[in-house]
Design a protein around this motif. Structure first.
Motif, short mmCIF file in Angstrom:
data_model
loop_
_atom_site.label_atom_id
_atom_site.label_comp_id
_atom_site.label_asym_id
_atom_site.label_seq_id
_atom_site.Cartn_x
_atom_site.Cartn_y
_atom_site.Cartn_z
N ASP A 56 0.89 -1.16 0.07
CA ASP A 56 -0.02 0.00 0.24
C ASP A 56 0.83 1.17 -0.17
N TYR A 57 0.56 2.13 -0.73
CA TYR A 57 1.20 3.40 -0.97
C TYR A 57 0.67 4.64 -0.71
N GLU A 58 1.19 6.00 -0.34
CA GLU A 58 0.50 7.11 -0.64
C GLU A 58 0.32 7.55 -1.99
N CYS A 70 -7.15 13.37 -4.27
CA CYS A 70 -6.76 11.86 -5.15
C CYS A 70 -7.94 11.21 -5.10
N VAL A 71 -7.83 10.24 -5.92
CA VAL A 71 -9.23 9.30 -6.24
C VAL A 71 -8.53 8.05 -6.22
N GLU A 72 -9.58 7.00 -5.51
CA GLU A 72 -9.40 5.68 -5.33
C GLU A 72 -10.70 5.11 -6.06
N PRO A 82 -7.69 11.81 0.73
CA PRO A 82 -6.13 12.66 0.98
C PRO A 82 -5.49 11.79 0.24
N CYS A 83 -4.33 12.69 -0.49
CA CYS A 83 -3.25 12.07 -1.25
C CYS A 83 -2.24 11.26 -0.30
#
Length: 747
Positions: free
Chosen positions: A36-38, A117-119, A135-136
């Motif tokens: 998992d990442y920012e 940011c978008v998921e 949030p990014c």
């Protein structure tokens, strides 16, 4: 397909990767990370090993991803982010359109802040495949990447490669076809009729862009275009031309003649020969034979057939001659009848005829005059007679005259007629009259009469209405000759100075009494891009002057432009500064690139073309802290842009190998490779020395220490080699280029 394995490079159809999972569909490949990442780290991961974070193109792609990807409770990052308040696809730098949005209910930004940011929800119990903004910096999601499949020249020189989910396809340029756009389209083979042809075939005989020119031999002319080109629709640009013989005007046999022609290339065309001949009784005037030349003209003039002529006849004295001519005056077949004038009688034959020998039949006749009775002068008048053929014979005339100021009523003279009587009735004398006068147009008439209306001695005065001036005499008098002493005057509209259109304008006038005269009105207007300064209309007054002052057309003004920050402005003005027709060019300083139009023009509406231009700092690749180290950057014009500097440091127990500071240059590259942090070998040596000093293991220690020292020397040697590789020069200003690919190969 899915594949897991040791860390390596992912090729088309094969994926070997421990830190991520790859999913391939046809020729387009998707990838996702195990970790998992920012969002920023997720994008760095995708850009390092693949192309970028996935860009969603259509609903079919969303359905495929939701169906194929495994469920992950924290979901996946995708390549869309809010930049300057606008949701933007980062890979293409294009704004998200309303039609392409796929937000979940209540999204985006249901928390009202810091969600840039978008998921994408994958296999979610509700709204699967929908988007949510986060949030990014939230480190909870896997990176969802893609790798493009189109390679340079995969579709040749005449096609464009287009990515699709199941495959890629080649979109051919106009005029080409085939799986790889390798074939130019074929046009029908040209076979000109009677024409010369010269062709050039850049892509094969009579294929797309082939060009053929045509010309004709002497005496022939081309029908159609002189050049044809094979178009992308497999058709020639125009019809194939042909060569036809140049035609001369069609010849016809002149009257009383015959025409005999021979034709080589068509009736009355180049090479045709025509011979002329005349019927009996006529003679040919001109060339007998004519030929049609390449110029479209006949040789020589067209001949004619002229009838044989007889000597010209004339009427006898005091007689008349009446002839009928079939083929021309006094020619074969002409007949002439003789008669005498009234008062004369014919002595001799009545008719003559022109024979085929060119002579007349019969002798010439004569005419003799007849006599009338004597007549006398009228009362208050005088008589004066003249006799041509004898006293009071046919043709004798007697003239009558009256005193000055009077005119003869009745015939002025009487003549002895052929019926032996005099012409006319008895004459009398009456006062002379002049033509009735009327007031000139736009004027008035005032007359006084002595012997009756408009008779000898009458005087008439003239005047004009306001706005008009008298052209001619103010008065005239009826003379004894029955004419007025002067010509009737006219009332002419008073003229104003001739007007001209203002510069950059137009003039439209209406004239009632003549160009630029009393009552004329002139309207002024300006050309597009100019506005009228002054009165719209002028009118010519009765004084011969125009109402109002002369207007002018002034160029419309646009708003004042200024140079963008970090940029320059260069303007050229046709009329005045920042007016209609002015053009301003924008440029940026070194290290900046122009965002927006390069040039703007002041339009006729008073507005500038295009939007405001800006100078944006050139970006360098994003840097990350080295493993076991730290990164500290300062940004003058924005994150990782021109003149940004980044310094590196290592954690305790590690030594920095490479440059201490990097700077983003105007070319978009870093001045050096980033450093790495290596474990400190000095600490390792200290442990070796402690170990070898133990007395209980002295003998064994000597052997082990020798081995460890050798290993330590090998480690130091490897570190020096890596140091040379990562830091070819120690000077921060020395040339060097840093890319993600170069950095990856050192890890």
């Amino acid at each position: 397909m899915w594949a897991l394995g040791s860390c390596g490079v992912c090729c088309l159809g094969i994926a070997v990767f421990t830190c991520g999972v790859v999913m391939q569909v046809g020729a387009w490949t998707y990838y996702y990370s195990e970790e998992d990442y920012e969002w920023d780290d997720a994008r760095t991961y995708c850009q390092t090993f693949f192309t970028d974070l996935v860009a969603i193109q259509n609903k079919e792609e969303i359905e495929y991803l939701n169906r194929t990807l495994p469920y992950h409770g924290k979901y996946y990052w995708i390549g869309i982010r809010k930049l300057r308040g606008i949701w933007t696809w980062v890979g293409t730098k294009k704004a998200l359109t309303k039609e392409a949005a796929n937000w979940a209910t209540g999204e985006p930004n249901n928390r009202k802040f810091n969600q840039d940011c978008v998921e994408i929800y994958i296999k979610r119990s509700s709204e699967a495949g929908k988007w949510n903004d986060e949030p990014c910096t939230k480190k909870k999601k896997k990176a969802l990447c893609y790798k493009v499949s189109c390679q340079p020249l995969i579709c040749g020189l005449h096609g464009d490669c287009v990515e699709v989910i199941q495959s890629y396809k080649c979109e051919c340029h106009p005029g080409f076809e085939g799986d790889k756009c390798e074939n130019a389209v074929q046009c029908p083979i040209l076979e000109p009729r009677g024409a010369y042809m010269n062709c050039s075939h850049p892509f094969g005989d009579f294929r797309y862009n082939s060009t053929c020119t045509f010309w004709c031999p002497e005496g022939f002319e081309r029908r159609g275009a002189d050049e044809l080109q094979c178009l992308a629709d497999r058709q020639w640009s125009v019809e194939t031309p042909t060569c036809t013989a140049i035609t001369c005007p069609e010849l016809r046999a002149p009257e009383h003649a015959e025409l005999n022609c021979s034709h080589l290339h068509g009736n009355f065309a180049f090479g045709s020969i025509c011979d002329f001949s005349c019927q009996p009784g006529f003679e040919l005037m001109g060339s007998q034979s004519h030929e049609c030349m390449a110029t479209g003209n006949w040789t020589g003039d067209i001949p004619r057939c002229k009838a044989v002529t007889c000597p010209v006849l004339s009427a006898p004295e005091h007689g008349e001659l009446n002839c009928s001519h079939i083929h021309g005056n006094f020619t074969f077949g002409s007949t002439c009848d003789f008669s005498c004038l009234p008062g004369f009688e014919l002595m001799g034959p009545v008719s003559h005829e022109c024979t085929a020998m060119g002579t007349w039949t019969g002798d010439t006749p004569q005419c003799k005059a007849i006599s009338c009775s004597v007549l006398s002068a009228p009362e208050y008048g005088e008589l004066n007679c003249s006799h041509i053929h004898g006293n009071f014979t046919f043709g004798s005339t007697c003239a009558f005259s009256c005193q000055t100021g009077f005119v003869l009523m009745g015939p002025q003279s009487r003549e002895c007629m052929a019926k032996r009587t005099w012409t006319g009735d008895t004459s009398r004398c009456k006062a002379v009259t002049c033509p009735v006068l009327s007031a000139p147009k736009h004027g008035e008439l005032n007359c006084s009469h002595l012997h009756g209306n408009f008779t000898f001695g009458s005087i008439c005065d003239f005047s004009c209405q306001s706005g008009f001036e008298l052209i001619g005499p103010e008065s005239c008098e009826c003379t004894a000759m029955g004419t007025w002493s002067k010509n009737t005057p006219q009332c002419k509209a008073i003229t104003c100075p001739v007007l001209g259109a203002p510069e950059h304008g137009e003039l439209n006038c209406s004239h009632i009494h003549g160009n630029f005269t009393f009552g004329s009105t002139c309207d002024f207007s300006c050309l597009p891009g100019f506005e009228l300064m002054g009165p719209v209309s002028h009118e010519c007054t009765a004084m011969g002057t125009w109402t109002g002052d002369t207007p002018q057309c002034k160029a419309i003004t646009c708003s004042l432009l200024t140079a963008p920050e970090h940029g320059e402005l260069n303007c050229s003005h046709v009329y005045e500064k920042f007016t209609f027709g002015s053009i301003c060019d924008f440029s940026c300083q070194t290290g900046f690139e122009l965002i927006g139009p390069q040039s703007r023009e002041c339009m006729a509406t008073g507005t500038w073309t295009g939007d405001t231009s800006q100078c944006q700092a050139i970006s360098c690749p994003v840097l990350d802290a080295p493993s076991h180290g730290h990164l500290n950057c300062s940004h003058t014009h924005g994150n990782f842009t021109f003149n940004s500097t980044c310094s590196f440091s290592c954690k305790e127990g590690f030594i920095q190998m490479g440059a201490e500071m990097l700077r983003c240059s105007a070319t978009g590259n870093w001045t050096r490779h980033p450093p790495v942090c290596e474990e400190d070998s000095a600490a390792f040596l200290k442990q070796v020395l402690v170990y070898t000093s133990t007395s209980a293991l002295a003998a064994i220690g000597l052997v082990l220490s020798g081995t460890l020292i050798a290993l330590l020397a090998k480690q130091l040697s490897d570190r020096e080699e890596k140091k040379k590789l990562l830091n070819p020069t120690s000077d921060l200003g020395a040339p060097g280029i840093f890319t993600n690919a170069a950095y990856d190969s050192t890890l």
